[in-house]
Design a protein around this motif. Structure first.
Motif, mmCIF file in Angstrom:
data_model
loop_
_atom_site.group_PDB
_atom_site.id
_atom_site.type_symbol
_atom_site.label_atom_id
_atom_site.label_comp_id
_atom_site.label_asym_id
_atom_site.label_seq_id
_atom_site.Cartn_x
_atom_site.Cartn_y
_atom_site.Cartn_z
ATOM 1 N N PRO A 44 0.822 -1.226 0.000
ATOM 2 C CA PRO A 44 0.000 0.000 0.000
ATOM 3 C C PRO A 44 0.851 1.270 0.000
ATOM 4 C CG PRO A 44 -0.852 -1.576 1.583
ATOM 5 C CD PRO A 44 0.462 -2.106 1.129
ATOM 6 N N SER A 48 0.859 4.155 -2.748
ATOM 7 C CA SER A 48 0.642 5.550 -2.323
ATOM 8 C C SER A 48 1.750 6.454 -2.862
ATOM 9 C CB SER A 48 0.596 5.637 -0.800
ATOM 10 O OG SER A 48 -0.520 4.942 -0.281
ATOM 11 N N ILE A 51 1.064 7.152 -6.517
ATOM 12 C CA ILE A 51 0.007 8.164 -6.645
ATOM 13 C C ILE A 51 0.547 9.549 -6.305
ATOM 14 C CG2 ILE A 51 -2.156 8.997 -5.618
ATOM 15 C CD1 ILE A 51 -3.122 6.186 -5.439
ATOM 16 N N VAL A 80 -7.072 5.471 -8.177
ATOM 17 C CA VAL A 80 -7.431 4.848 -6.898
ATOM 18 C C VAL A 80 -8.114 3.509 -7.146
ATOM 19 C CG1 VAL A 80 -8.909 5.049 -4.867
ATOM 20 C CG2 VAL A 80 -7.554 7.006 -5.614
ATOM 21 N N PHE A 83 -5.537 0.955 -8.372
ATOM 22 C CA PHE A 83 -4.623 0.536 -7.302
ATOM 23 C C PHE A 83 -5.329 -0.317 -6.253
ATOM 24 C CE2 PHE A 83 -1.223 4.070 -7.833
ATOM 25 C CZ PHE A 83 -0.902 3.529 -9.082
ATOM 26 N N LYS A 87 -4.093 -4.013 -5.432
ATOM 27 C CA LYS A 87 -3.797 -4.406 -4.053
ATOM 28 C C LYS A 87 -4.523 -5.709 -3.698
ATOM 29 C CE LYS A 87 -4.068 -2.761 0.719
ATOM 30 N NZ LYS A 87 -4.793 -3.922 1.217
ATOM 31 N N GLN A 120 -10.028 2.057 2.108
ATOM 32 C CA GLN A 120 -8.847 2.059 1.250
ATOM 33 C C GLN A 120 -8.804 3.294 0.350
ATOM 34 O OE1 GLN A 120 -6.252 -0.092 1.333
ATOM 35 N NE2 GLN A 120 -7.257 -0.926 3.154
ATOM 36 N N SER A 121 -9.982 3.749 -0.099
ATOM 37 C CA SER A 121 -10.042 4.960 -0.925
ATOM 38 C C SER A 121 -9.544 6.166 -0.135
ATOM 39 C CB SER A 121 -11.466 5.200 -1.421
ATOM 40 O OG SER A 121 -11.892 4.143 -2.242
ATOM 41 N N THR A 123 -7.470 6.045 2.283
ATOM 42 C CA THR A 123 -6.031 5.853 2.446
ATOM 43 C C THR A 123 -5.263 6.410 1.255
ATOM 44 O OG1 THR A 123 -6.409 3.855 3.756
ATOM 45 C CG2 THR A 123 -4.213 4.143 2.805
ATOM 46 N N TYR A 124 -5.802 6.168 0.045
ATOM 47 C CA TYR A 124 -5.119 6.654 -1.151
ATOM 48 C C TYR A 124 -5.406 8.135 -1.430
ATOM 49 C CZ TYR A 124 -3.802 1.876 -2.258
ATOM 50 O OH TYR A 124 -3.240 0.639 -2.216
#
Length: 345
Positions: A44, A48, A51, A80, A83, A87, A120-121, A123-124
């Protein structure tokens, strides 16, 4: 510029090294599963980083700063989504034993799919927002630096213009004075031309700097006063008081000469007695220049001089010593008094 780029590179490198080392720091002294660290933290974090730098180096400059907001948001949403898909598939393909182990240990398989996507969204979104904040800050700093540079260039241009304006003004006034001597005293006129050449050499070759020692400026003023005394009659008395030797103080060149010119132009009469008095004192960080002369106003028909002397002094003071000077002119008992105080640091 090269040094700044190196500092930026090292700063980014240190931040990412710290982030990649964080799992070890948090689980120090405990049993560590390298596969879990790779799956749950490093992958992750790597996504990141991708991105972040895609936005930092490409998308923000080409889209966000060019007002293409919809395209910027759409591309980031696609990134996003891609990714998140990567993941999940990487975990299922290479780290499926972690999921099996969690099930065998009696733990649930994790949050519902919608909640997983939502978390997770977010997080990114963090690296996207951070890249926008960092890039915007850098842009503001760069814009401010460019604004200051433009203001500095403008200031230098204005000062250069005033300096060049002063030189011909001084030269033509001096020539007019010498011209008046030619028929009356040719020898004095020759001496004056020689003195003027020395003064002009100083103005042309030694004053193209921001500051000069005060002692040099004093020497220049003394020579100019001696030149002007050649053309005045015995009815005019000129006296001055200047500091002797080096003072350790530096001043913008040609700051006082216009005031002395003004005194000889408007404070001298061919038929009446007159007195010009000049005083300059200084300490470690302050210069006080005072000049007094009789006041003989020009008649309307007198077109001599350009009248730029006092205005030139005021403009240069505003540009060179903002909030560090005081300049006053008064007429008292038919005597013109000009006093200039300058803080030199």
């Amino acid at each position: 510029m090269y040094k700044n780029k190196n500092i930026t590179f090292l700063s980014h490198l240190l931040v990412w090294l710290m982030l990649f080392s964080l799992p070890y720091l948090l689980s120090y002294g405990q049993e560590q599963d390298i596969n879990r660290i790779i799956a749950r933290f490093w992958i992750p974090l790597l996504l990141s980083a991708v991105i972040f730098y895609l936005n930092y180096f490409i998308l923000i400059d080409r889209l966000l700063f060019k007002k293409k907001m919809a395209l910027f948001v759409l591309i980031n949403l696609i990134l996003v989504g891609v990714f998140l898909y990567l993941k999940v598939n990487i975990e299922e393909t290479f780290f499926n034993q972690l999921t099996k182990k969690r099930i065998n240990d009696g733990r649930s398989e994790g949050p519902p799919f919608k909640m997983f996507v939502y978390i997770q969204s977010l997080t990114y979104m963090a690296p996207i927002l951070f890249s926008i904040a960092l890039k915007s800050t850098n842009r503001l700093v760069q814009t401010e630096a460019e604004r200051k540079e433009a203001a500095n260039i403008k200031l230098k241009s204005e000062l250069q213009h005033l300096h060049y304006q002063l030189q011909p003004h001084f030269f033509f006034n001096s020539l007019n004075n010498i011209y008046a001597m030619v028929d009356i005293s040719p020898d004095q006129a020759k001496t004056s031309i020689h003195s003027l050449s020395k003064l002009m050499r100083y103005m042309l070759y030694e004053t193209n700097v921001e500051t000069i020692p005060l002692s040099k400026e004093v020497d220049f003023m003394k020579k100019y006063i001696d030149l002007m005394k050649l053309r005045v009659s015995d009815k005019t008395e000129v006296s001055y008081n200047f500091p002797n030797g080096e003072t350790g103080i530096k001043i913008a060149p040609l700051m006082f000469i216009s005031l002395i010119e003004n005194a000889f132009k408007h404070g001298v009469s061919a038929s009446k007695k007159s007195h010009i008095y000049i005083d300059l004192t200084c300490n470690e960080n302050k210069i006080v220049f005072r000049i007094e002369n009789d006041n003989f106003p020009k008649i309307a028909e007198d077109k001599s001089g350009s009248g730029i002397g006092i205005q030139n002094v005021k403009k240069r003071l505003e540009l060179l010593y903002p909030n560090k000077y005081s300049f006053e002119t008064t007429i008292k008992e038919n005597r013109f008094v000009a006093q200039l105080e300058i803080q030199t640091n």
